[in-house]
Design an enzyme around this catalytic site. Structure first.
Site, mmCIF file in Angstrom:
data_model
loop_
_atom_site.group_PDB
_atom_site.id
_atom_site.type_symbol
_atom_site.label_atom_id
_atom_site.label_comp_id
_atom_site.label_asym_id
_atom_site.label_seq_id
_atom_site.Cartn_x
_atom_site.Cartn_y
_atom_site.Cartn_z
ATOM 1 N N GLY A 1 15.512 -58.224 -14.614
ATOM 2 C CA GLY A 1 15.620 -57.859 -13.199
ATOM 3 C C GLY A 1 16.533 -58.810 -12.453
ATOM 4 N N VAL A 2 17.330 -58.259 -11.559
ATOM 5 C CA VAL A 2 18.209 -59.088 -10.734
ATOM 6 C C VAL A 2 18.079 -58.609 -9.298
ATOM 7 C CG1 VAL A 2 20.563 -59.946 -10.413
ATOM 8 C CG2 VAL A 2 19.823 -59.173 -12.653
ATOM 9 N N GLY A 3 18.025 -59.560 -8.377
ATOM 10 C CA GLY A 3 17.947 -59.170 -6.964
ATOM 11 C C GLY A 3 18.590 -60.263 -6.127
ATOM 12 N N GLU A 4 18.509 -60.121 -4.785
ATOM 13 C CA GLU A 4 19.098 -61.182 -3.960
ATOM 14 C C GLU A 4 18.293 -62.457 -4.139
ATOM 15 O OE1 GLU A 4 17.455 -58.674 -2.723
ATOM 16 O OE2 GLU A 4 15.734 -59.720 -1.806
ATOM 17 N N PHE A 5 17.012 -62.280 -4.605
ATOM 18 C CA PHE A 5 16.140 -63.454 -4.791
ATOM 19 C C PHE A 5 16.584 -64.318 -5.969
ATOM 20 C CE2 PHE A 5 14.457 -59.834 -7.117
ATOM 21 C CZ PHE A 5 14.416 -60.345 -8.406
ATOM 22 N N GLY A 6 17.222 -63.702 -6.953
ATOM 23 C CA GLY A 6 17.579 -64.438 -8.172
ATOM 24 C C GLY A 6 17.452 -63.473 -9.333
ATOM 25 N N LYS B 1 10.910 -65.962 -13.215
ATOM 26 C CA LYS B 1 11.865 -65.712 -12.135
ATOM 27 C C LYS B 1 12.564 -67.022 -11.806
ATOM 28 C CE LYS B 1 10.892 -65.391 -7.668
ATOM 29 N NZ LYS B 1 10.418 -64.859 -6.346
ATOM 30 N N ASP C 1 3.762 -56.461 0.775
ATOM 31 C CA ASP C 1 4.952 -55.830 0.173
ATOM 32 C C ASP C 1 4.527 -54.917 -0.974
ATOM 33 O OD1 ASP C 1 8.209 -56.948 -1.126
ATOM 34 O OD2 ASP C 1 7.639 -55.268 0.166
HETATM 35 C C1 LIG Z 1 11.845 -57.194 -12.465
HETATM 36 N N1 LIG Z 1 10.668 -57.392 -13.295
HETATM 37 C C2 LIG Z 1 10.402 -56.713 -14.449
HETATM 38 C C3 LIG Z 1 9.193 -57.172 -14.970
HETATM 39 C C4 LIG Z 1 8.606 -56.699 -16.241
HETATM 40 C C5 LIG Z 1 7.913 -55.372 -16.047
HETATM 41 O O1 LIG Z 1 7.668 -54.829 -17.300
HETATM 42 C C6 LIG Z 1 8.693 -58.171 -14.097
HETATM 43 C C7 LIG Z 1 7.548 -58.999 -14.047
HETATM 44 C C8 LIG Z 1 7.393 -59.887 -12.987
HETATM 45 C C9 LIG Z 1 8.375 -60.027 -11.958
HETATM 46 C C10 LIG Z 1 8.265 -60.997 -10.864
HETATM 47 C C11 LIG Z 1 8.265 -60.552 -9.541
HETATM 48 C C12 LIG Z 1 8.194 -61.458 -8.481
HETATM 49 C C13 LIG Z 1 8.081 -62.828 -8.726
HETATM 50 C C14 LIG Z 1 8.102 -63.292 -10.036
HETATM 51 C C15 LIG Z 1 8.209 -62.369 -11.089
HETATM 52 CL CL1 LIG Z 1 8.243 -62.999 -12.676
HETATM 53 C C16 LIG Z 1 9.512 -59.198 -12.013
HETATM 54 C C17 LIG Z 1 9.656 -58.287 -13.058
HETATM 55 C C18 LIG Z 1 6.116 -60.562 -13.206
HETATM 56 O O2 LIG Z 1 5.580 -61.411 -12.482
HETATM 57 N N2 LIG Z 1 5.575 -60.085 -14.361
HETATM 58 C C19 LIG Z 1 6.386 -59.151 -14.897
HETATM 59 O O3 LIG Z 1 6.120 -58.549 -15.935
#
Ligand SMILES: Cn1cc(CCO)c2c3c(c(-c4ccccc4Cl)cc21)C(=O)NC3=O
Length: 290
Positions: A18-23, A40, A138
């Site tokens: 995953g990529v976003g403005e957050f990192g 993240k 959110d």
């Molecule tokens: C984009 N993305 C895709 C995934 C995997 C889904 O199968 C994902 C996760 C998380 C997060 C996440 C969100 C917000 C803060 C920290 C994290 Cl690691 C983001 C994730 C998270 O905390 N746990 C994840 O599986």
């Protein structure tokens, strides 16, 4: 940098998920325990900036929340040269947003029973967050992650009642993630989440019952899973959704379930059920074993 970062020494990075403005978020293996984690990495916010406050709120929220079967588990967080790192539980089934997209691509829909299971599981996670004096702010499909648990034979002894019946059902477990907007229930400085899911009272800065804003966002989340068209970010459609006018769904829901969704989206926040009430709502409990 000459010093091997903790991230590089402790983890093997498998792929960017995953990529976003957050990192960016990476699927990693921890070398020591061989387990998968979602990590993240975001640019380290300027000391004393609001971004630093937000980053710290996320870590505080995870620390306060401890463990719950329907909240993504937090393991650690640390700062390196110029980035903040948070190590969370890796959910192997993608997000609810991914699941909704793939259902559409296959011309499939969530069944009403699947929608009820989704609503019940996320309500349990919200009940836990709200009972800890916190609000998520959110809630939306991209912040709900899926753990596809292989259908275990018997559920392990000592698992909580909630986890038990999770094993029994199709083995799909939903977990609330991304605590980046979490606030204490009666906090004045609210960092609004995604406007598509924002309750109108929060837009008008009425923070008297923030847990009900999570319930509203959950209602819209279920509506999307039921096949509603993409949500408006503003304008007349945005307001009609908040005047109790629900969009047409590709497959009509039963009257009781539709009525419950109507309540989640009621313009009057006092009419919306609390997460606790949702967890024991007959519409969500009927036909459940045990
Ligand atoms: C984009 N993305 C895709 C995934 C995997 C889904 O199968 C994902 C996760 C998380 C997060 C996440 C969100 C917000 C803060 C920290 C994290 Cl690691 C983001 C994730 C998270 O905390 N746990 C994840 O599986």
């Amino acid at each position: 940098a000459f010093m091997l970062s903790r991230y590089e020494s402790e983890f093997l990075e498998l792929e960017c998920i995953g990529v976003g403005e957050f990192g960016a978020v990476y699927k990693c293996v921890k070398r020591l325990d061989g387990c998968l984690y979602a990590i993240k990495r975001s640019r380290r916010p300027l000391a004393g900036s609001t971004n630093e406050q937000l980053a710290l709120k996320e870590v505080y929220a995870h620390a306060v929340l401890g463990h719950h079967p329907h909240v993504v588990r937090y393991y650690s967080a640390w700062a390196e040269e110029d980035c903040m790192i948070i190590q969370n539980e890796y959910c192997n089934g993608g997000s609810l947003s991914d699941a909704i997209v793939s259902k559409e691509e296959q011309g499939e829909l969530f069944t009403e029973d699947e929608l009820k299971d989704l609503l019940l599981q996320v309500s349990m996670g919200l009940k836990y967050i709200h009972s800890s004096g916190l609000v998520h702010l959110d809630i939306k499909p991209s912040n709900i992650f899926i753990c596809q648990r292989p259908s275990t034979s018997a559920s392990g002894e000592g698992e909580s009642e909630e986890e038990d019946y999770q094993n029994a059902s199709a083995g799909v477990v939903y977990k609330i993630g991304d605590l980046g907007h979490v606030n204490s229930t009666n906090s004045p400085q609210v960092e609004e989440g995604d406007s598509r899911f924002l309750a109108s009272e929060v837009l008008q800065e009425d923070y008297s019952q923030l847990p009900k804003a999570d319930i509203f966002a959950l209602g819209l989340t279920i509506l999307l899973a039921a096949g509603a068209p993409p949500l408006p970010q503003n304008g007349t459609e945005w307001h009609s959704l908040r005047n109790g006018e629900l969009p047409k769904l590709p497959k009509e829901l039963s009257a009781p379930f539709r009525g419950l969704l109507q309540l989640l989206l009621d313009p009057d926040l006092t009419k919306r059920p609390s997460a606790r009430e949702l967890c024991k709502h007959p519409v969500l409990r009927e036909g459940r074993t045990g």
